[in-house]
Design a protein around this motif. Structure first.
Motif, PDB file in Angstrom:
ATOM      1  N   ILE A  44       0.840  -1.202   0.000  1.00 12.38           N
ATOM      2  CA  ILE A  44       0.000   0.000   0.000  1.00 12.38           C
ATOM      3  C   ILE A  44       0.876   1.253   0.000  1.00 12.38           C
ATOM      4  CG2 ILE A  44      -1.663   1.361   1.350  1.00 12.38           C
ATOM      5  CD1 ILE A  44      -2.812  -1.387   2.331  1.00 12.38           C
ATOM      6  N   VAL A  45       1.886   1.269   0.850  1.00 14.37           N
ATOM      7  CA  VAL A  45       2.781   2.431   0.944  1.00 14.37           C
ATOM      8  C   VAL A  45       3.500   2.659  -0.386  1.00 14.37           C
ATOM      9  CG1 VAL A  45       4.891   3.289   2.044  1.00 14.37           C
ATOM     10  CG2 VAL A  45       3.069   2.301   3.446  1.00 14.37           C
ATOM     11  N   LYS A  46       4.053   1.581  -0.946  1.00 16.35           N
ATOM     12  CA  LYS A  46       4.779   1.711  -2.218  1.00 16.35           C
ATOM     13  C   LYS A  46       3.858   2.226  -3.318  1.00 16.35           C
ATOM     14  CE  LYS A  46       8.865  -0.882  -3.193  1.00 16.35           C
ATOM     15  NZ  LYS A  46       9.541  -2.115  -3.455  1.00 16.35           N
TER      16      LYS A  46
ATOM     17  N   VAL B  13      -7.780   7.423  -2.816  1.00 16.98           N
ATOM     18  CA  VAL B  13      -7.646   6.163  -2.077  1.00 16.98           C
ATOM     19  C   VAL B  13      -7.958   5.003  -3.021  1.00 16.98           C
ATOM     20  CG1 VAL B  13      -8.638   4.756  -0.229  1.00 16.98           C
ATOM     21  CG2 VAL B  13      -8.086   7.158   0.190  1.00 16.98           C
ATOM     22  N   GLU B  14      -8.925   5.175  -3.879  1.00 16.05           N
ATOM     23  CA  GLU B  14      -9.284   4.133  -4.858  1.00 16.05           C
ATOM     24  C   GLU B  14      -8.098   3.806  -5.770  1.00 16.05           C
ATOM     25  OE1 GLU B  14     -11.725   1.237  -5.903  1.00 16.05           O
ATOM     26  OE2 GLU B  14     -12.340   2.769  -4.481  1.00 16.05           O
ATOM     27  N   ASP B  15      -7.367   4.837  -6.210  1.00 18.77           N
ATOM     28  CA  ASP B  15      -6.166   4.614  -7.031  1.00 18.77           C
ATOM     29  C   ASP B  15      -5.159   3.752  -6.270  1.00 18.77           C
ATOM     30  OD1 ASP B  15      -7.114   6.309  -9.074  1.00 18.77           O
ATOM     31  OD2 ASP B  15      -6.083   8.070  -8.225  1.00 18.77           O
TER      32      ASP B  15
ATOM     33  N   THR C 245      -5.271  -4.353  -3.186  1.00 16.87           N
ATOM     34  CA  THR C 245      -5.851  -4.642  -1.876  1.00 16.87           C
ATOM     35  C   THR C 245      -7.332  -4.271  -1.918  1.00 16.87           C
ATOM     36  OG1 THR C 245      -5.192  -2.450  -1.079  1.00 16.87           O
ATOM     37  CG2 THR C 245      -3.707  -4.267  -0.578  1.00 16.87           C
ATOM     38  N   SER C 246      -7.979  -4.412  -0.805  1.00 15.70           N
ATOM     39  CA  SER C 246      -9.389  -4.030  -0.720  1.00 15.70           C
ATOM     40  C   SER C 246      -9.504  -2.747   0.098  1.00 15.70           C
ATOM     41  CB  SER C 246     -10.203  -5.137  -0.054  1.00 15.70           C
ATOM     42  OG  SER C 246      -9.829  -5.247   1.309  1.00 15.70           O
ATOM     43  N   LYS C 247     -10.677  -2.141   0.028  1.00 15.74           N
ATOM     44  CA  LYS C 247     -10.929  -0.927   0.808  1.00 15.74           C
ATOM     45  C   LYS C 247     -10.793  -1.217   2.300  1.00 15.74           C
ATOM     46  CE  LYS C 247     -13.701   2.262  -0.753  1.00 15.74           C
ATOM     47  NZ  LYS C 247     -14.806   3.142  -1.128  1.00 15.74           N
TER      48      LYS C 247
ATOM     49  N   TYR D  82      -8.106   0.542   4.911  1.00 14.64           N
ATOM     50  CA  TYR D  82      -8.498   1.267   6.128  1.00 14.64           C
ATOM     51  C   TYR D  82      -8.098   0.524   7.408  1.00 14.64           C
ATOM     52  CZ  TYR D  82     -10.742   4.853   3.374  1.00 14.64           C
ATOM     53  OH  TYR D  82     -10.962   5.900   2.520  1.00 14.64           O
ATOM     54  N   HIS D  83      -7.751  -0.737   7.286  1.00 13.69           N
ATOM     55  CA  HIS D  83      -7.192  -1.455   8.438  1.00 13.69           C
ATOM     56  C   HIS D  83      -5.826  -0.859   8.809  1.00 13.69           C
ATOM     57  CE1 HIS D  83      -5.968  -4.730  11.069  1.00 13.69           C
ATOM     58  NE2 HIS D  83      -4.860  -4.826  10.377  1.00 13.69           N
ATOM     59  N   TYR D  84      -5.062  -0.471   7.798  1.00 15.99           N
ATOM     60  CA  TYR D  84      -3.716   0.055   8.028  1.00 15.99           C
ATOM     61  C   TYR D  84      -3.658   1.584   8.121  1.00 15.99           C
ATOM     62  CZ  TYR D  84      -1.922  -4.605   7.074  1.00 15.99           C
ATOM     63  OH  TYR D  84      -1.653  -5.951   7.127  1.00 15.99           O
ATOM     64  N   PHE D  85      -4.532   2.271   7.403  1.00 18.84           N
ATOM     65  CA  PHE D  85      -4.453   3.734   7.333  1.00 18.84           C
ATOM     66  C   PHE D  85      -5.840   4.349   7.477  1.00 18.84           C
ATOM     67  CE2 PHE D  85      -0.961   2.018   4.808  1.00 18.84           C
ATOM     68  CZ  PHE D  85       0.117   2.626   5.438  1.00 18.84           C
ATOM     69  N   LYS D  86      -5.904   5.476   8.194  1.00 21.57           N
ATOM     70  CA  LYS D  86      -7.187   6.166   8.387  1.00 21.57           C
ATOM     71  C   LYS D  86      -7.639   6.855   7.111  1.00 21.57           C
ATOM     72  CE  LYS D  86      -6.602   6.931  13.313  1.00 21.57           C
ATOM     73  NZ  LYS D  86      -6.304   7.875  14.361  1.00 21.57           N
TER      74      LYS D  86
END
Length: 195
Positions: free
Chosen positions: A12-14, A30-32, A39-41, A45-49
């Motif tokens: 996700i970060v990369k 966020v969709e991009d 990953t999924s939405k 959101y599990h990792y980032f707000k």
């Protein structure tokens, strides 16, 4: 040595930083990020707000680069040459894939954050691996024993932060990796001769 698959958070970060560089922070959704990181939405959101939370994830991006580099470095490479190589590769990655305005924002936010300062987190791969490299240099006699491994790592990390800060302050108008290639050998020579 086979490469470890990226963790979901690292993917996700990369993906986010790749998009921030190519499309700009404001034009990245966020969709991009979800699409590029596969990953999924819910996972995002599990990792980032939200997208803003990714701005403080630069240390994950740096550590992800270090994970890649770990697979490329021979254990026989000297500590001096390893540090030169790591610096060159990290700085090339920064100047070719991270928007200098975002680097400036991130570094300034580290000064005023009430949260933990991720760039100083000694549990990061950046610090643990650098400490191993410095200790190897001390144990082999390559580095002068007047300093501990943790003192050498502190100096090295301060040097890198100062270079990145200056590069951001100058709006990226010079090559970070080329300028560092001229300066870092002087820092590392003090590691060899003693501080």
């Amino acid at each position: 040595m086979p490469r470890k698959p990226l963790s979901t958070k690292s993917r996700i970060v990369k993906a986010a930083w790749n998009l921030f560089y190519k499309k700009g922070y404001d034009n990245t959704t966020v969709e991009d990020i979800i699409n590029l990181s596969k990953t999924s939405k819910g996972t995002f959101y599990h990792y980032f707000k939200g997208k803003e939370a990714l701005l403080n994830s630069i240390s994950y991006l740096f550590d992800s680069k270090y994970e890649d580099l770990q697979a490329e470095i021979s254990p026989q490479t000297s500590s001096y040459d390893t540090l030169l190589y790591l610096n060159r590769e990290l700085f090339r990655m920064i100047e070719t894939s991270i928007d200098v305005k975002l680097i400036a924002y991130l570094y300034s936010s580290q000064l005023i954050t009430k949260d933990s300062q991720s760039l100083l987190d000694e549990e990061r791969l950046y610090f643990t691996w650098l400490t191993e490299i410095a200790q190897k240099g001390l144990d082999s006699g390559e580095f002068h024993p007047s300093s501990t491994a943790s003192e050498l790592v502190k100096i090295y990390a301060m040097y890198e932060r100062a270079m990145i800060y200056d590069w951001a302050l100058c709006k990226g108008n010079y090559s970070l990796s080329e300028f560092s290639a001229r300066l870092l050998p002087h820092v590392l020579e003090t590691f060899q001769k003693g501080i």
